[in-house]
Design an enzyme around this catalytic site. Structure first.
Site, PDB file in Angstrom:
ATOM      1  N   ASP A  12      85.085  12.353  57.929  1.00  0.00           N
ATOM      2  CA  ASP A  12      86.158  11.240  58.824  1.00  0.00           C
ATOM      3  C   ASP A  12      85.451  10.628  59.762  1.00  0.00           C
ATOM      4  O   ASP A  12      86.281   9.929  60.813  1.00  0.00           O
ATOM      5  CB  ASP A  12      87.477  12.044  59.121  1.00  0.00           C
ATOM      6  CG  ASP A  12      87.128  13.205  60.209  1.00  0.00           C
ATOM      7  OD1 ASP A  12      85.979  13.154  60.695  1.00  0.00           O
ATOM      8  OD2 ASP A  12      88.016  13.900  60.617  1.00  0.00           O
ATOM      9  N   HIS A  21      83.788  11.997  62.272  1.00  0.00           N
ATOM     10  CA  HIS A  21      83.665  13.040  63.522  1.00  0.00           C
ATOM     11  C   HIS A  21      82.068  13.277  63.816  1.00  0.00           C
ATOM     12  O   HIS A  21      81.377  13.412  62.770  1.00  0.00           O
ATOM     13  CB  HIS A  21      84.572  14.378  63.612  1.00  0.00           C
ATOM     14  CG  HIS A  21      84.014  15.281  62.702  1.00  0.00           C
ATOM     15  ND1 HIS A  21      85.115  15.677  61.712  1.00  0.00           N
ATOM     16  CD2 HIS A  21      82.857  15.975  62.227  1.00  0.00           C
ATOM     17  CE1 HIS A  21      84.382  16.878  61.115  1.00  0.00           C
ATOM     18  NE2 HIS A  21      83.036  17.072  61.524  1.00  0.00           N
ATOM     19  N   GLU A  30      86.980  14.221  66.644  1.00  0.00           N
ATOM     20  CA  GLU A  30      87.826  13.822  65.706  1.00  0.00           C
ATOM     21  C   GLU A  30      88.369  12.292  66.020  1.00  0.00           C
ATOM     22  O   GLU A  30      88.153  11.827  67.005  1.00  0.00           O
ATOM     23  CB  GLU A  30      89.223  14.672  65.314  1.00  0.00           C
ATOM     24  CG  GLU A  30      88.846  15.932  65.075  1.00  0.00           C
ATOM     25  CD  GLU A  30      88.052  16.049  63.567  1.00  0.00           C
ATOM     26  OE1 GLU A  30      87.566  15.186  63.020  1.00  0.00           O
ATOM     27  OE2 GLU A  30      88.468  17.265  63.094  1.00  0.00           O
TER      28      GLU A  30
HETATM   29  C1  F6R Z   1      79.110  21.241  63.054  1.00  0.00           C
HETATM   30  C2  F6R Z   1      79.451  19.935  63.464  1.00  0.00           C
HETATM   31  C3  F6R Z   1      80.094  19.244  62.503  1.00  0.00           C
HETATM   32  C4  F6R Z   1      79.407  18.951  61.301  1.00  0.00           C
HETATM   33  C5  F6R Z   1      80.016  17.989  60.247  1.00  0.00           C
HETATM   34  C6  F6R Z   1      79.595  17.901  59.030  1.00  0.00           C
HETATM   35  O1  F6R Z   1      78.503  22.035  64.233  1.00  0.00           O
HETATM   36  O2  F6R Z   1      79.645  19.784  64.626  1.00  0.00           O
HETATM   37  O3  F6R Z   1      80.327  17.801  63.170  1.00  0.00           O
HETATM   38  O4  F6R Z   1      78.182  18.523  61.597  1.00  0.00           O
HETATM   39  O5  F6R Z   1      81.394  18.546  60.057  1.00  0.00           O
HETATM   40  O6  F6R Z   1      79.462  19.026  58.315  1.00  0.00           O
HETATM   41  P1  F6R Z   1      78.622  19.562  57.002  1.00  0.00           P
HETATM   42  O7  F6R Z   1      77.107  19.257  57.582  1.00  0.00           O
HETATM   43  O8  F6R Z   1      78.782  20.797  56.802  1.00  0.00           O
HETATM   44  O9  F6R Z   1      79.095  18.289  55.994  1.00  0.00           O
END
Ligand code: F6R
Length: 260
Positions: free
Chosen positions: A136, A138, A143
Site C-alpha cells: 500500500d 507504506h 500508512e
Molecule cells: C518493516 C517495515 C515495513 C516493511 C514493509 C515491506 O520494519 O517497516 O515497512 O518494510 O511492510 O515488508 P516485506 O519486506 O515483508 O514485504
C-alpha cells in the site's frame, strides 16, 4: 533518487550491504536503521557472511529498528525486537544493548515515540537506513495518510498490511492492530536511505513512490524529497516504471568513482 534495477535479489543485497560496509569502515560510531519483514533478509544474510568471512565488524555500531508492534512483549517471536535479533544481530558482533526498537509496552506507550526519537538523536542520528515498502506504499508503518513530517508515534495498521503480515502469525486475528513507527520526518533525517523492493506485488507501490506525485497517499513518495535515497529493485518490482530504461542507462553510465 538513484534507482538501480537488477535481475537478482542477491546482487541488490550485495549493493545494499556495500553501503553498510562503507559506513562501518568510515564512521567511528556508525548508526544503522534496520527494517524487518522479508525484503531486507538477503541484505542481512550478506552482512552475516561478510562478518564471518571478511571480518566485517559491527562492534562500534548502534542499531535502531524502524518500528515495533504495540502490545507484543519483546520476547514474542514476531516482535521486531526479537525478529531483528533472529535475522541479524545475534549473528554479528554488535553488542545486544546497542540494538534498539520502539517500546511497544502498553503501560508506557504515550511516551514511547518521544523516547525513541531522543535515543536516535543521542546516538547521533542514523547514517544508513534500510527500508522496504508495503504493497500500500507504506514505509516503516507510515500508512497512507501519514503526515509527511511525522515523527515516531503510534499508527493503526491498514487491513492490507495486516493481511500481508498475517503470514508471520498463526491467524490474521493475531496480527496486532497498532504499531509504533519512526515517522516520515524521522526517516527523512537519515543521512542515506536504501530501500529494497522485489517481486511483482511491489510494482504498483514502487511506481507510485518513484514516479507518482509526492503525496501522503503513497508515503514512500516522501523519499523524492531525500537528497540521498538509493532504491534497489528487481525487474518484477520495476515492471510498472515508465522510465525504467533511463534508470538502467544512468546506472550503467554511472561514473566509476561515484559510489552508491
Ligand atoms: C518493516 C517495515 C515495513 C516493511 C514493509 C515491506 O520494519 O517497516 O515497512 O518494510 O511492510 O515488508 P516485506 O519486506 O515483508 O514485504
Amino acid at each position: 533518487m538513484e534507482i538501480v534495477i537488477h535481475e537478482s535479489p542477491e546482487q541488490l543485497a550485495r549493493l545494499a550491504a556495500s553501503v553498510i560496509t562503507d559506513t562501518l569502515r568510515t564512521e567511528p560510531h556508525p548508526v544503522l536503521g534496520l527494517a524487518t519483514g522479508s525484503s531486507p533478509l538477503p541484505i542481512y544474510a550478506e552482512l552475516i557472511r561478510l562478518h564471518r568471512t571478511d571480518n566485517l565488524s559491527f562492534a562500534h555500531a548502534t542499531a535502531f529498528t524502524l518500528d515495533e508492534y504495540v502490545g507484543l512483549p519483546p520476547d514474542h517471536p514476531q516482535s521486531y525486537h526479537q525478529v531483528i535479533r533472529e535475522e541479524l544481530t545475534t549473528h554479528i558482533d554488535i553488542p545486544d544493548t546497542a540494538v534498539h526498537s520502539p517500546d511497544g509496552d502498553l503501560t508506557r506507550i504515550t511516551t514511547a515515540g518521544e523516547r525513541y526519537e531522543q535515543d536516535i538523536t543521542a546516538a547521533g542520528g542514523i547514517d544508513v537506513q534500510i527500508l522496504g515498502i508495503g504493497t500500500d506504499g507504506h514505509i516503516a508503518f507510515n500508512e497512507p495518510g501519514s503526515s509527511l513530517r511525522s515523527r515516531t508515534r503510534i499508527k493503526t495498521l491498514t487491513n492490507q498490511t495486516r493481511q500481508d503480515n498475517a503470514r508471520f502469525f498463526d491467524t490474521l486475528n493475531d496480527v496486532p492492530i497498532h504499531a509504533l513507527t519512526q515517522g516520515l520526518g524521522t526517516i527523512l533525517e537519515a543521512r542515506h536511505v536504501v530501500l529494497i523492493a522485489t517481486g511483482q506485488a511491489k510494482a504498483d507501490a514502487v511506481a507510485a513512490m518513484i514516479e507518482g506525485p509526492l503525496t501522503a497517499a503513497c508515503p514512500g513518495s516522501v523519499l523524492q524529497l531525500h537528497n540521498r535515497a538509493t532504491i534497489l529493485i528487481d525487474e518484477a518490482a520495476a515492471a510498472k516504471l515508465q522510465h525504467a530504461d533511463y534508470y538502467r542507462t544512468s546506472y550503467e553510465r554511472k561514473p566509476s568513482w561515484q559510489r552508491l
